[in-house]
Design a protein around this motif. Structure first.
Motif, short mmCIF file in Angstrom:
data_model
loop_
_atom_site.label_atom_id
_atom_site.label_comp_id
_atom_site.label_asym_id
_atom_site.label_seq_id
_atom_site.Cartn_x
_atom_site.Cartn_y
_atom_site.Cartn_z
N MET A 84 0.79 -1.43 -0.18
CA MET A 84 0.11 0.01 0.04
C MET A 84 0.88 1.34 -0.17
SD MET A 84 -2.84 -1.47 2.58
CE MET A 84 -3.73 0.25 2.96
N ILE A 85 1.72 1.20 0.89
CA ILE A 85 2.84 2.36 0.94
C ILE A 85 3.47 2.67 -0.60
CG2 ILE A 85 5.14 3.24 1.76
CD1 ILE A 85 4.29 1.94 4.50
N SER A 86 3.87 1.54 -1.13
CA SER A 86 4.80 1.66 -2.54
C SER A 86 3.58 2.21 -3.60
CB SER A 86 5.28 0.29 -2.89
OG SER A 86 4.41 -0.62 -3.18
N ALA A 87 2.35 1.75 -3.46
CA ALA A 87 1.38 2.25 -4.40
C ALA A 87 1.06 3.64 -4.27
CB ALA A 87 0.12 1.21 -4.03
N GLY A 88 1.32 4.36 -3.00
CA GLY A 88 1.19 5.66 -2.90
C GLY A 88 -0.06 6.34 -2.66
N GLY A 89 -0.94 5.08 -2.28
CA GLY A 89 -2.55 5.40 -1.86
C GLY A 89 -3.38 5.62 -2.98
#
Length: 94
Positions: A84-89
């Motif tokens: 989720m963090i690497s997707a940037g929300g």
């Protein structure tokens, strides 16, 4: 994400050799991929081995905990949060 590959790996992980449960396993995998995209903002990429194995592990947990009220295992929570963090929300492909 190619759900056929995820279902195949899921069956291997669970030790299922027949096609008897394929419909149920396919529904779980489709639900996992949709949940990750729609609710978590994560679009899985088939060429990313980490994405593939997370989908398999997450689907395995869904299958094995269907009658349980236990929380998600910590290692899955940790990996989900990292995705989720690497997707940037945002709902985008990683």
């Amino acid at each position: 994400m190619d759900t056929v590959v995820i279902v195949g790996l899921l069956k291997e992980r669970l030790g299922i050799r027949t096609a008897v449960r394929d419909t149920y396993l396919e529904a779980i995998v489709n639900g996992v991929v949709t949940e990750l995209a729609d609710e978590k903002g994560i679009r899985l990429v088939a060429s990313n081995a980490a994405h593939l194995m997370f989908a398999v592990d997450y689907a395995t947990w869904h299958y094995q905990s269907r009658d349980s009220s236990e929380a998600m295992p910590r290692h899955l929570q940790y990996r989900l949060h990292n995705l989720m963090i690497s997707a940037g929300g945002a709902a985008r492909e990683l």
